[in-house]
Design a protein around this motif. Structure first.
Motif, mmCIF file in Angstrom:
data_model
loop_
_atom_site.group_PDB
_atom_site.id
_atom_site.type_symbol
_atom_site.label_atom_id
_atom_site.label_comp_id
_atom_site.label_asym_id
_atom_site.label_seq_id
_atom_site.Cartn_x
_atom_site.Cartn_y
_atom_site.Cartn_z
ATOM 1 N N GLY A 1 -11.633 2.546 4.565
ATOM 2 C CA GLY A 1 -10.719 2.553 5.711
ATOM 3 C C GLY A 1 -10.574 3.938 6.292
ATOM 4 N N GLY A 2 -9.941 3.959 7.465
ATOM 5 C CA GLY A 2 -9.703 5.219 8.164
ATOM 6 C C GLY A 2 -10.715 5.420 9.270
ATOM 7 N N GLY A 3 -10.263 5.337 10.521
ATOM 8 C CA GLY A 3 -11.139 5.621 11.659
ATOM 9 C C GLY A 3 -12.082 4.491 12.043
ATOM 10 N N ILE A 4 -11.847 3.285 11.508
ATOM 11 C CA ILE A 4 -12.695 2.134 11.901
ATOM 12 C C ILE A 4 -12.005 1.441 13.071
ATOM 13 C CG2 ILE A 4 -13.756 -0.034 11.152
ATOM 14 C CD1 ILE A 4 -13.717 1.127 8.265
ATOM 15 N N PHE B 1 0.893 -1.159 0.000
ATOM 16 C CA PHE B 1 0.000 0.000 0.000
ATOM 17 C C PHE B 1 0.936 1.216 0.000
ATOM 18 C CE2 PHE B 1 -2.869 2.734 2.807
ATOM 19 C CZ PHE B 1 -3.759 3.034 1.799
ATOM 20 N N GLU C 1 -11.006 6.568 1.607
ATOM 21 C CA GLU C 1 -10.063 6.692 2.726
ATOM 22 C C GLU C 1 -10.366 7.948 3.547
ATOM 23 O OE1 GLU C 1 -7.729 6.047 5.125
ATOM 24 O OE2 GLU C 1 -6.223 5.373 3.661
ATOM 25 N N TYR D 1 -10.972 2.854 -3.345
ATOM 26 C CA TYR D 1 -10.694 2.921 -1.905
ATOM 27 C C TYR D 1 -11.155 4.273 -1.383
ATOM 28 C CZ TYR D 1 -7.731 2.177 2.337
ATOM 29 O OH TYR D 1 -7.241 1.995 3.608
ATOM 30 N N VAL E 1 -10.639 -1.918 6.012
ATOM 31 C CA VAL E 1 -9.236 -1.835 6.441
ATOM 32 C C VAL E 1 -9.173 -1.291 7.859
ATOM 33 C CG1 VAL E 1 -6.970 -0.801 5.972
ATOM 34 C CG2 VAL E 1 -8.519 -1.308 4.073
ATOM 35 N N ALA F 1 -8.652 8.673 11.745
ATOM 36 C CA ALA F 1 -9.725 9.671 11.580
ATOM 37 C C ALA F 1 -10.705 9.599 12.748
ATOM 38 C CB ALA F 1 -10.457 9.425 10.263
ATOM 39 N N GLY G 1 -6.078 -0.262 10.713
ATOM 40 C CA GLY G 1 -4.649 -0.117 10.941
ATOM 41 C C GLY G 1 -4.339 0.266 12.370
ATOM 42 N N THR G 2 -4.864 1.426 12.794
ATOM 43 C CA THR G 2 -4.520 1.966 14.113
ATOM 44 C C THR G 2 -4.816 0.969 15.243
ATOM 45 O OG1 THR G 2 -4.895 4.193 13.302
ATOM 46 C CG2 THR G 2 -4.954 3.900 15.686
ATOM 47 N N GLY H 1 -8.504 8.583 6.196
ATOM 48 C CA GLY H 1 -7.213 8.906 6.825
ATOM 49 C C GLY H 1 -7.019 8.085 8.080
ATOM 50 N N SER H 2 -5.803 7.619 8.272
ATOM 51 C CA SER H 2 -5.521 6.789 9.437
ATOM 52 C C SER H 2 -5.782 7.581 10.717
ATOM 53 C CB SER H 2 -4.062 6.321 9.398
ATOM 54 O OG SER H 2 -3.828 5.417 10.451
HETATM 55 C C1 1GP Z 1 -5.331 4.168 6.605
HETATM 56 O O1 1GP Z 1 -7.488 3.423 6.091
HETATM 57 C C2 1GP Z 1 -6.317 3.079 6.730
HETATM 58 O O2 1GP Z 1 -4.799 4.214 5.340
HETATM 59 C C3 1GP Z 1 -6.471 2.629 8.137
HETATM 60 O O3 1GP Z 1 -6.949 3.627 9.006
HETATM 61 O O4 1GP Z 1 -5.431 3.495 10.978
HETATM 62 O O5 1GP Z 1 -7.680 4.546 11.186
HETATM 63 O O6 1GP Z 1 -7.465 2.085 10.907
HETATM 64 P P1 1GP Z 1 -6.881 3.412 10.607
#
Ligand code: 1GP
Length: 247
Positions: A202-205, A78, A173, A171, A223, A178, A225-226, A175-176
């Motif tokens: 993804g982002g903020g889930i 990615f 997104e 995708y 997705v 969020a 990540g955090t 933002g990681s």
């Molecule tokens: C970031 O969408 C991804 O590129 C993951 O986001 O870190 O908030 O899970 P999180």
């Protein structure tokens, strides 16, 4: 392995795919491998490896090699730019940040990275990458003209453009990290026009309820990540989310 087919088959069979994002810059390769193993034990389907800053070179190679030692789930790059390519991955999200103001994130990094992808033999999976408010670090680094969170029609227009340009995946997104994930109204509207093309969100889930809401709205792949970076029990957190999104 054909990773795109693997992901699409899971989406068809189980309703929703779960992807775990690991940023090589956030921990050592050994720690990344432990996280990947724990996520695999929690039921994640594949490991995405990449980040906006400092996720290339030896650190990226070592992270992929260590992850491979621990799990046979596919590794998908990615990349934040052309330095995010490694021959040790199984596949790469070959993506264009369609709502960037900077041509380097739309085509230039892709041009520089393409011959490396070709020579390495890793599988490219074409993807329209769209950044929605708040956008986080990736929105800033990618100089994105952020899609307003309540303007589903703008996201729809971008998603259609990506689809008509031949991209298989889209995708959305936020933002990681969020504070709010992409809204269900936007997910639903985008999936409606994508049809069979796959939608990643993804982002903020961070919890099962949010993940399920995104999946029910139309996300084919979720997705996270955090939560794997912050949690002391990665397997349990992933398990919760996976069981909420799989039919
Ligand atoms: C970031 O969408 C991804 O590129 C993951 O986001 O870190 O908030 O899970 P999180």
């Amino acid at each position: 392995m054909q990773v795109e087919k693997y992901l699409n088959d899971i989406a068809e069979r189980e309703g929703t795919v779960h992807l775990t994002l690991i940023d090589p810059a956030s921990q050592s390769p050994d720690e990344a491998a432990e996280i990947a193993l724990a996520a695999a034990q929690g039921g994640t389907d594949a490991i995405m490896v990449g980040g906006s800053t400092g996720a290339g070179g030896m650190l990226l190679d070592q992270t992929l090699l260590k992850i491979k030692e621990k799990t046979d789930k596919p590794n998908i790059l990615f990349p934040g730019n052309s330095a995010g390519v490694s021959r040790y991955a199984d596949a790469i999200f070959f993506m264009s940040l369609l709502n960037s103001r900077d041509i380097s994130f739309i085509t230039s990094n892709q041009v520089m990275g393409a011959p490396v992808v070709y020579k390495s033999g890793i599988e490219p999976i074409s993807m329209a990458y769209l950044i929605v408010e708040p956008g986080g670090t990736v929105g800033w680094v990618g100089d994105a003209k952020l899609i307003p969170k309540n303007k589903a029609d703008i996201a729809v227009a971008y998603a259609l453009a990506g689809k008509y340009l031949g991209m298989h995946y889209t995708y959305l997104e936020a933002g990681s990290g969020a504070d709010e994930a992409v809204r269900p109204e936007m997910i639903g509207a985008v999936k409606h026009v994508l049809g069979d093309n796959k939608l990643i969100v993804g982002g903020g889930i961070r919890d099962a309820v949010t993940a399920k809401r995104c999946a029910l709205a139309g996300a084919d792949m979720i997705v996270t990540g955090t939560i794997v970076e912050k949690s002391s029990n990665v397997t349990a957190r992933i398990e919760e989310i996976v069981s909420a999104i799989k039919s």
